[in-house]
Design an enzyme around this catalytic site. Structure first.
Site, PDB file in Angstrom:
ATOM      1  N   CYS A  19       0.377  -1.636  54.601  1.00 14.67           N
ATOM      2  CA  CYS A  19       0.761  -1.431  53.281  1.00 14.67           C
ATOM      3  C   CYS A  19       2.194  -0.457  53.311  1.00 14.67           C
ATOM      4  CB  CYS A  19      -0.113  -0.133  52.680  1.00 14.67           C
ATOM      5  SG  CYS A  19       0.438   0.768  50.743  1.00 14.67           S
ATOM      6  N   GLU A 146       1.403  -7.048  51.838  1.00 15.13           N
ATOM      7  CA  GLU A 146       0.119  -7.016  53.428  1.00 15.13           C
ATOM      8  C   GLU A 146       1.398  -8.162  53.578  1.00 15.13           C
ATOM      9  OE1 GLU A 146      -0.202  -5.702  55.884  1.00 15.13           O
ATOM     10  OE2 GLU A 146      -1.186  -4.443  54.946  1.00 15.13           O
TER      11      GLU A 146
END
Length: 403
Positions: A19, A146
């Site tokens: 993240c 991601e």
């Protein structure tokens, strides 16, 4: 997640864990409407922006640590007279700076606090202090990026809540605003004069991702403006995301979970930790490596792609560089030889065209400097040759006259 404080263009490929990028593209007023919430009594409210923070917020398709993002939290943190279940929007910097940090520059922190693991919140002072003080917040975003490890590099994905419909266009937005104006007008008729209660309709646009976080307030030792910063709490990845990464943000799914996480007066810290669970409530799609560069900020960052499609090779040289190389081909020693100034070249050599090899500007500069040296030496030799030929001609003419 451990994020390097200094970001390079290819920082994603240098070991960023989890993240490390988000997108939040709604305008400040749209953020307000998208964050409608219900208080303890079940009334739907719309949060206000903290004074001046709406102007600090900048929508972006590619947010990285150290940038600012919209955060939802209890108004009690800024106003001790406000109800604990009243929410406010604030703009905070990504990467928690503990209140006890004593350096004059917050960028001098030696470790990353962009993310914190839910399992160790009570073990590290940087996170334990704000948690026990009730400094819980919700980080808002369209979604997060991601990177999935593959045999050849990494494939980026955009991850977000399932959407019933896309973000509204201007026409739809106008309809929503008109609907809200009617509801507010009808509601105001039944309210006593001077009572500030706002009942709003449900947001019909893009559903914002709501990630659990902690925040802290840092004051410069020598005095100055307070700095509010946050960290994103992470948990084990849900089964549907484990193939991409083994961690994910702690997602608060629904208004009730958001309310419980923010209401530190009713929900104590240890009880709130039970909300931090991996949830299979997100969807994703692959996106272009265009998002790898944190400087890129356009819709191309989150546009879906087909990773199996054959990529079209693109040249890395600019148009100006190509034109400069074409112009300078005539300055090469081979070009001058072809012109007949310093000799001749066999016809076969003249007919063979060497392929153009694209050079960097540094290589081009070096070659041009070498070329100038060669031209000066060859010109000097050429002049000496002409002088020698003239001298021979004059000697021959003199001998002929004397003979």
């Amino acid at each position: 997640m451990m994020i390097p404080e200094l970001w390079s263009e290819n920082s994603v490929l240098q070991g960023v864990n989890m993240c490390g990028r988000t997108a939040c593209t709604l305008a400040p007023d749209e953020i307000r409407r998208a964050c409608g919430y219900r208080n303890r009594t079940g009334q739907r409210r719309r949060p206000q922006w903290k004074d001046g923070d709406a102007d600090k917020y900048r929508p972006s398709y590619n947010k990285s640590p150290q940038s600012s993002s919209p955060v939802l939290l209890s108004s009690r943190h800024f106003n001790k007279e406000a109800p604990v279940d009243e929410c406010v929007l604030a703009t905070m910097r990504w990467g928690l700076v503990p209140g006890w940090f004593r350096e004059s520059d917050p960028n001098k922190m030696q470790y990353s606090t962009s993310n914190c693991r839910s399992e160790s919140l009570l073990e590290k002072k940087s996170y334990k202090d704000p948690l026990l003080k009730g400094q819980r917040c919700v980080i808002l975003a369209d979604g997060f990026y991601e990177w999935k490890r593959q045999e050849r590099g990494k494939q980026p994905f955009f991850i977000y809540f399932p959407q019933s419909q896309g973000a509204p266009g201007l026409t739809q937005r106008d309809k929503l605003e008109e609907e809200e104006r009617k509801m507010l007008s009808q509601h105001a008729e039944g309210q006593r004069e001077g009572e500030d209660i706002e009942e709003v309709s449900e947001w019909k646009g893009w559903r914002l991702l709501t990630m659990a976080g902690l925040f802290d307030c840092w004051a410069p030792p020598g005095g100055g403006e307070l700095l509010y910063t946050y960290t994103v709490i992470t948990v084990n990845a849900s089964p549907n995301l484990q193939s991409i990464h083994d961690r994910m943000p702690a997602i608060l799914d629904g208004e009730e979970e958001v309310r419980q996480w923010l209401d530190f007066g009713e929900v104590r810290s240890l009880q709130a930790l039970k909300l931090l669970q991996s949830k299979s409530c997100l969807v994703c799609h692959p996106v272009s490596s265009f998002v790898n560069n944190s400087r890129n900020n356009s819709p191309e960052c989150l546009q879906p792609i087909d990773p199996t499609a054959k990529k079209v090779p693109q040249t890395t040289a600019s148009k100006d560089l190509k034109e400069k190389l074409q112009r300078n081909r005539s300055l090469s020693p081979l070009g001058h030889c072809n012109s007949g100034c310093w000799g001749t070249v066999p016809a076969r050599s003249r007919e063979r065209k060497a392929p153009v090899r694209l050079l960097s500007f540094g290589q081009l500069k070096t070659k041009l400097e070498l070329l100038n040296c060669l031209r000066r030496d060859q010109l000097h030799t050429h002049i000496l040759g002409i002088a020698f030929a003239v001298s021979l001609s004059a000697s021959a003419l003199s001998c002929k006259r004397n003979g």
